[in-house]
Design an enzyme around this catalytic site. Sequence first.
Site, PDB file in Angstrom:
ATOM      1  N   HIS A  48      -4.269   1.153   7.649  1.00 46.99           N
ATOM      2  CA  HIS A  48      -2.930   1.759   7.678  1.00 46.99           C
ATOM      3  C   HIS A  48      -2.843   2.921   6.680  1.00 46.99           C
ATOM      4  CE1 HIS A  48       1.630   1.392   7.865  1.00 46.99           C
ATOM      5  NE2 HIS A  48       1.432   2.134   6.788  1.00 46.99           N
ATOM      6  N   GLU A  49      -3.303   2.673   5.453  1.00 49.36           N
ATOM      7  CA  GLU A  49      -3.217   3.726   4.426  1.00 49.36           C
ATOM      8  C   GLU A  49      -4.148   4.878   4.744  1.00 49.36           C
ATOM      9  OE1 GLU A  49      -0.703   3.514   2.683  1.00 49.36           O
ATOM     10  OE2 GLU A  49      -0.371   1.399   3.074  1.00 49.36           O
ATOM     11  N   GLY A  86       0.837  -1.191   0.000  1.00 49.39           N
ATOM     12  CA  GLY A  86       0.000   0.000   0.000  1.00 49.39           C
ATOM     13  C   GLY A  86       0.869   1.236   0.000  1.00 49.39           C
ATOM     14  N   HIS A  91      -2.669   7.312   7.068  1.00 47.40           N
ATOM     15  CA  HIS A  91      -1.707   8.241   6.454  1.00 47.40           C
ATOM     16  C   HIS A  91      -2.399   9.524   5.998  1.00 47.40           C
ATOM     17  CE1 HIS A  91       2.190   6.283   6.245  1.00 47.40           C
ATOM     18  NE2 HIS A  91       1.690   5.185   5.727  1.00 47.40           N
ATOM     19  N   GLN A 143       2.928  10.021   1.314  1.00 44.79           N
ATOM     20  CA  GLN A 143       4.230   9.330   1.323  1.00 44.79           C
ATOM     21  C   GLN A 143       5.085   9.702   0.117  1.00 44.79           C
ATOM     22  OE1 GLN A 143       2.344   5.258   2.217  1.00 44.79           O
ATOM     23  NE2 GLN A 143       4.345   5.145   3.210  1.00 44.79           N
ATOM     24  N   CYS A 203       5.917  -0.094   7.193  1.00 43.59           N
ATOM     25  CA  CYS A 203       5.540   1.070   6.382  1.00 43.59           C
ATOM     26  C   CYS A 203       6.723   1.442   5.513  1.00 43.59           C
ATOM     27  CB  CYS A 203       5.171   2.229   7.303  1.00 43.59           C
ATOM     28  SG  CYS A 203       4.715   3.730   6.424  1.00 43.59           S
ATOM     29  N   LEU A 204       6.466   1.734   4.249  1.00 43.39           N
ATOM     30  CA  LEU A 204       7.552   2.105   3.353  1.00 43.39           C
ATOM     31  C   LEU A 204       8.244   3.390   3.796  1.00 43.39           C
ATOM     32  CD1 LEU A 204       5.970   1.221  -0.115  1.00 43.39           C
ATOM     33  CD2 LEU A 204       7.603  -0.109   1.229  1.00 43.39           C
TER      34      LEU A 204
HETATM   35 NI    NI Z   1       2.625   3.376   5.652  1.00 40.20          NI
END
Ligand code: NI
Length: 168
Positions: free
Chosen positions: A132-133, A46, A136, A51, A90-91
């Site tokens: 999670h997304e 995701g 953000h 991000q 998380c990226l």
């Molecule tokens: Ni994330």
Amino acid sequence: MALREIRVEGDEILEKSCKPVKAMTERLKELVGDMFETMYHADGVGLAAPQVGVLRQIFVVDIGDGKRFVCINPEVTAVGEEIQTGEEGCLSVPGKQGIVTRPLNVHVKALDINMEPYEFDASGLLARAMCHENDHLSGVMYTTKVEGELEDVNYEDLEETDDEDSEG
Ligand code: NI
């Protein structure tokens, strides 16, 4: 399409709230294509617009089950009381993971890439990714929800245990 730079923890853009998308534009379509490309390149499941430095309510998800989700101006709500507790990554926090409790089932309402409304139910890893997304988009990092300590990802373990973990 092109890869975009993934912002990492400490970048204040990750803690800001995103504005709704009012109309689809060529620029935003390009952004969504770039987000998928950037997410796949980084082996994530995701990615949310902040991000990659864009404060708009857009995220993309693909947990590897053949479905790609573009969620614009989404609403993610828990369905029922059941919860799941598991590892999350998380990226924007590379090399780390932590234990987070999320609803087991969620309902998602969103606009698609054509700004058409759609909705669906999600459970398990997909529900976790949606939560999670969606966080953000409100400037909420999963690190604020981790139970215990953030841990270093053991990449060898990840390969052995297959794809139970999600990075978004
Ligand atoms: Ni994330």
